[in-house]
Every structure is written in C-alpha cells, then in structure tokens.
Design an enzyme around this catalytic site. Structure first.
Site, PDB file in Angstrom:
ATOM      1  N   GLY A  58       0.852  -1.183   0.000  1.00 55.68           N
ATOM      2  CA  GLY A  58       0.000   0.000   0.000  1.00 55.68           C
ATOM      3  C   GLY A  58       0.883   1.227   0.000  1.00 55.68           C
ATOM      4  O   GLY A  58       2.050   1.142   0.343  1.00 55.68           O
ATOM      5  N   CYS A  85       5.522  -5.866   1.630  1.00 57.69           N
ATOM      6  CA  CYS A  85       5.847  -4.431   1.618  1.00 57.69           C
ATOM      7  C   CYS A  85       5.145  -3.709   2.777  1.00 57.69           C
ATOM      8  O   CYS A  85       5.463  -3.947   3.928  1.00 57.69           O
ATOM      9  CB  CYS A  85       5.523  -3.830   0.252  1.00 57.69           C
ATOM     10  N   TYR A  86       4.148  -2.853   2.488  1.00 61.45           N
ATOM     11  CA  TYR A  86       3.436  -2.193   3.588  1.00 61.45           C
ATOM     12  C   TYR A  86       2.889  -3.232   4.564  1.00 61.45           C
ATOM     13  O   TYR A  86       2.911  -3.041   5.780  1.00 61.45           O
ATOM     14  CB  TYR A  86       2.293  -1.330   3.039  1.00 61.45           C
ATOM     15  N   HIS A 172       8.255  -7.305  -3.727  1.00 53.44           N
ATOM     16  CA  HIS A 172       6.957  -7.720  -4.270  1.00 53.44           C
ATOM     17  C   HIS A 172       7.079  -9.051  -5.018  1.00 53.44           C
ATOM     18  O   HIS A 172       7.472  -9.066  -6.181  1.00 53.44           O
ATOM     19  CB  HIS A 172       6.411  -6.639  -5.209  1.00 53.44           C
ATOM     20  N   GLU A 174       4.703 -10.770  -6.152  1.00 53.13           N
ATOM     21  CA  GLU A 174       3.602 -10.944  -7.098  1.00 53.13           C
ATOM     22  C   GLU A 174       3.897 -10.383  -8.487  1.00 53.13           C
ATOM     23  O   GLU A 174       3.210 -10.720  -9.433  1.00 53.13           O
ATOM     24  CB  GLU A 174       2.315 -10.303  -6.536  1.00 53.13           C
ATOM     25  N   ASP A 230     -16.949 -12.730 -22.310  1.00 54.95           N
ATOM     26  CA  ASP A 230     -17.645 -12.852 -21.024  1.00 54.95           C
ATOM     27  C   ASP A 230     -19.086 -13.337 -21.200  1.00 54.95           C
ATOM     28  O   ASP A 230     -19.525 -14.264 -20.515  1.00 54.95           O
ATOM     29  CB  ASP A 230     -17.660 -11.507 -20.275  1.00 54.95           C
ATOM     30  N   LYS A 372     -10.372 -12.478 -15.692  1.00 62.27           N
ATOM     31  CA  LYS A 372     -10.514 -12.702 -17.132  1.00 62.27           C
ATOM     32  C   LYS A 372      -9.785 -13.970 -17.607  1.00 62.27           C
ATOM     33  O   LYS A 372     -10.312 -14.732 -18.406  1.00 62.27           O
ATOM     34  CB  LYS A 372      -9.945 -11.481 -17.866  1.00 62.27           C
TER      35      LYS A 372
END
Ligand code: XMP
Length: 516
Positions: A58, A85-86, A172, A174, A230, A372
């Site tokens: 964040g 992180c945060y 990070h 991710e 979709d 998605k």
C-alpha cells in the site's frame, strides 16, 4: 464470499495497486483467493476460515496519521500470514519491530540473498533479483524475529516470527520483475499454509453448474450475447446447467466488426443449439445516430437503443424470471483510491451490461468470482471456439466510437474492411495474443493522395495496438515495420475510400485507447 468450507486465502487490501495481481498469482497456483477490506473483523475472518492471510502492500507509511491498519488480533488466530511491503511493515510493527523511513529509498530490481533453509524460500536460488518499491523499512528486529533475506540497503528484506507463522517480505513477489516470486507464493501456500490446491477450472464448472441449477430451479434465463468472451462463457455455462431453458438475445446494432454477427449465430445456434434470438437492428441504430457527432451522445443513444431492442425481445420470451450477466471479479471489487482510505468491499455491480434494474429480472452472474484469464480457461473447457475465447475486448458502442464524427453506413463499411485487414495480418504474424487490443479507426479527413495520374482526396485509417494488463494504463505495441507495411498497403489497395494509413504511437495516459 465463496462458501466457508472451501480452501481459500484472504488478501487484506491496504490500497495496493497489486492486490488483484496477488489474488491472481494465488489462484494460478490452484488456491482460491479473495480480496477483502483491511477493516475486516476477526469474526468475519473466522467465518471465512482461510488457510492463510496475505497483507498487501500500500502507498501509506505505517506512521502516517490515517495509515490503514487491520485488527491486531489477526496475529493471534493461528492462521499463517504473509505480509508484503506495507503489509510487512504493518505486521512487523504490530509484533514489536521498529519501522522507519530509509535514507536509501529502494526502487526497482534489486539483488537479494535468501535463506533457503526457510520454508518460504525452499528450493529457491540463494541469490536472485527482487522488485523493491518502498520508502519505509524494518530497521530493528526484536529477538522473536529472524531475518530470512537481505539486500545491500535492506538488512531485513524478509523476516519470520520465531513462534508464529508470520512471514513478511519487503519486496513484491507478485510482480513478474521478481523472477522467483511465483515460487515464493507457492511455498507460502503449500509449505506454510498446507493448501491442497483444489481451485481448478473443471471443478469450478461443476460447482457453478450446480449453483445455477439451485438458483434457477425450473425457471427460464435470458442472456444477452455481445460477441465477447464474457457473455459467451456465461451463456455456455448456463446452457450446461439448464439446457434449453436458456434463451439468448443477440442484437446486431450494425456497429459490429466484420463477420462478428455470423460467428455468434454459428457458434451458439448451430454448435450449441441454444435458443438464440438474433435481431437485425442495424437500421434502427443508424437512424438514431444520423447527424450525431458528439462521442458521449453516440454512447448514450446506442446504450438506450440497445435497452429498447433488448426489452422488446425479452418480452417475447415468456416466463423468463432471470437475466444472466457476465460480471467479472474486478467489476465486483470496488476499490477506493488509496489516499481516500483504502478499502475493498464486495459490491454487487448490477449494471455491468448496461441493462437497468427496472427490467425486473433476478440476476444470474456465474463469473462474478473470476478473473478474465480464468474466464478464458473455462471458455476453452466448455468447448467455445478459440477465436472467441481469446478475442480482444470490444466496446459496447462498437465501431461508432472508432469513426470520428458522424456514423454512416458507407463509413462503417470502410472501417469494417480496414479493421478486418488489420486483424488478419496481426493473426498471420502470430501477434494477436500478445497484443491486448488492436483495431482500425476511421478519420474522415480528406487527405491528398495520387492514384494513377490523378489526385485523390480520401479518408485516413489509423491503426491502434496496445499492450496492457488492466486497460487503465497502456503502452503502444511495437508491431514490426514489415507487418505495418503489409497492413498499410493492403488497406490502401483493397479498401476503397482510403489513401493514407497512420500508426498511433501514444501511451495511455494521457491518450486513451479508443479515439473517441
Ligand atoms: P479507453 O479508451 O478509455 O478504453 O482507454 C479502455 C477500455 O475500455 C473500452 N471502452 C469501452 N467499452 N463502452 C465499453 O463497453 C465504452 O463506451 C467504452 N469506451 C472504451 C476500450 O475498448 C478499452 O478496452
């Protein structure tokens, strides 16, 4: 939330731009994940019964006045926690460590050394690059913590509480710039949380089919098909659940790309034998758009007309109580911009397809927990054609916002032909899947050219191709010159009314992806 017995990871969002990415990474490792507000209560966490908790990054500093915090009781729940992180700074501070702004702010790729004895870094290379982006960091570790990784400027790049399953990383894992990041997330899920990895698309299909049956009972469902992935996957899933009690409506508004209407009809009517109501409303839309040049007006007219046509057709389908919508997880998560106090609450987004609640249907939204890429996997598993499953997004107002100024039939025909050539050549060059969105735009400008011995004054076609993951920011795609050359010469040779082709090299922001 998904049912409480299912294996899941909760991601507490502290306003990170990467919260969705964390959720996707966890799911790619076959564990279901949900993003929730950092304000979630202990009782709510206990009810959700997660196998693990991830505290996201964040933009705030843990010392800022309104810094987002979570209930400190989470550390006592006995559920494994990974702070990122945060999330690391907050978690460590809650457990007694000292966090301070650093003098050497780290940003970008940073060399890091890992303690590979730790479960979090099991089977990793000892030295590797990680992606850092932080101002604060943990500067003093109490004795109950051990350090698991370090960089040049960050002695505690990763830590663990000695008695609790609390792990934290300053970098990070991710993002793709941390090459071992996915391995680290997998270790957290499997080595630390003890997940079994039951989030698989075929089990999702089974589960979703039984939920649809339960919700719909003996009722009939109406589903609007747009030609996009979709709505196609929504229809295929519901069709699997209730067969011929699904009726689909497809409105050909005359603003679609070449062959699109035919493809939808072929796929759904012929292959799936779905009860398909295909309505040719081209003239209606064109009539309403006559003389209109303002883009927002075009959007309003098209949206309104669509509802009218849809309503008329839906009325003819008797006894339908349910309306299917292809709402996805990112539409469901309402993110409030970080500085306004990050919070992610689960919100029902009931107007995604542009159909008003007054229609009086109960909604069926079988994709509302999916990203998605997961929708595409389900589409493939359900046997939808590859071109449909991987189709680039296409805006609701269609080609109308890709013709600058008034929309007319001749202009639509020019654009459709040019667009077809762009897509054909991009596919031929094997680039379609690496581009997020690619299309032609018609600029009715009258630029001068020479055709034979005569001057011609004709239209310009602009080609736009972008790469992006979220469509909020985008970069222009580097289409090789020789592919651009073929596209340009084919359009000028084959499409009557065009004598110039240009390539759009603007990034978003400040330019948008569409031209109107
Ligand atoms: P922009 O042009 O805002 O586009 O950078 C971002 C994404 O949104 C799509 N887009 C629309 N989709 N109705 C839609 O359904 C619209 O009015 C609309 N305008 C833009 C665009 O194609 C891109 O994927």
């Amino acid at each position: 939330m998904m049912d409480d017995k299912k294996e899941k990871i909760l991601i507490l969002d502290f306003g990170s731009q990467y919260a969705q990415l964390i959720a996707r990474r966890v799911r790619e490792n076959n564990v279901y994940s949900e993003i929730v507000s950092h304000k979630i209560t202990i009782a709510e966490i206990q009810k959700a019964n997660p196998k693990g908790i991830i505290l996201s990054g964040g933009p705030a500093s843990v010392y800022a006045k309104n810094a987002p915090r979570c209930d400190e009781g989470i550390a006592a729940l006995g559920i494994p926690i990974l702070g990122i992180c945060y999330g690391m700074q907050l978690g460590c501070q809650m457990l007694g460590a000292t966090v301070r702004p650093t003098t050497a702010r780290e940003y970008g790729k940073t060399a890091c050394t890992f303690n590979t004895e730790s479960k979090l870094f099991k089977a990793l290379a000892r030295d590797a690059v990680v992606w850092m982006s932080h101002g604060d960091q943990v500067v003093e570790l109490p004795a109950e913590f051990e350090s698991l990784a370090f960089t040049n400027n960050c002695p505690f790049a990763a830590v663990k509480h000695r008695r609790k399953d609390f792990y934290a990383v300053q970098f990070h894992p991710e993002v793709s710039h941390t090459p071992q990041g996915n391995h680290i997330i997998r270790n957290f899920l499997y080595e630390i949380c003890g997940c079994a990895g039951d989030w698989k698309m075929h089990s999702y299909i089974e589960k979703s089919v039984s939920e649809i049956r339960k919700q719909v009972g003996e009722g009939r469902v109406i589903c609007g098909l747009s030609g996009g992935v979709d709505s196609a996957v929504t229809a295929a899933l519901i069709h699997r659940a209730i067969g011929n009690r699904l009726s689909c409506i497809f409105v050909d508004n005359g603003l679609l790309r070449n062959y699109e209407a035919d493809e939808v009809i072929k796929t759904f009517k012929e292959n799936f034998t779905i009860d398909l109501h295909a309505i040719d409303a081209q003239n209606r839309f064109l009539e309403k758009l006559k003389g209109v040049t303002d883009p927002e007006k075009k959007r309003k007219i098209i949206g309104h007309e669509f509802i009218e046509v849809f309503k008329e057709e839906a009325k003819k389908i008797s006894q339908a109580k349910f309306l299917a919508q292809g709402t996805l997880y990112p539409d469901v998560i309402e993110s409030i911009p970080a500085h306004g106090g990050p919070t992610v609450t689960i919100k029902s987004h009931h107007n995604v397809g542009g159909l008003p609640a007054e229609l009086g249907f109960e909604l069926v939204e079988p994709l509302r927990l999916l990203f998605k890429d997961e929708v595409r996997k389900i589409g493939e598993a359900l046997g939808l054609p590859e071109e449909l499953v991987w189709r680039h997004p296409f805006p609701g107002p269609g080609l109308a916002i890709r013709i600058i100024g008034e929309v007319t039939k001749p202009r639509l025909d020019i654009l459709r032909n040019a667009d077809r050539i762009v897509i054909e050549e991009i596919r031929k060059a094997g680039l379609y899947r690496s581009i997020a969105q690619c299309f032609a735009v018609l600029l009715p400008l009258s630029t001068v050219g020479v055709m034979g011995d005569e001057r011609s004054y004709e239209n310009v076609i602009a080609v736009r191709a972008v790469e992006t993951t979220d469509f909020m920011t985008a970069n222009w795609y580097r289409i090789p010159y020789d592919v651009l050359e073929i596209i340009s010469s084919r359009i000028i040779n084959e499409v009557k009314g065009v004598n110039r082709v240009v390539y759009d090299i603007s990034t978003k922001p400040p330019s948008t992806i569409e031209w109107e």
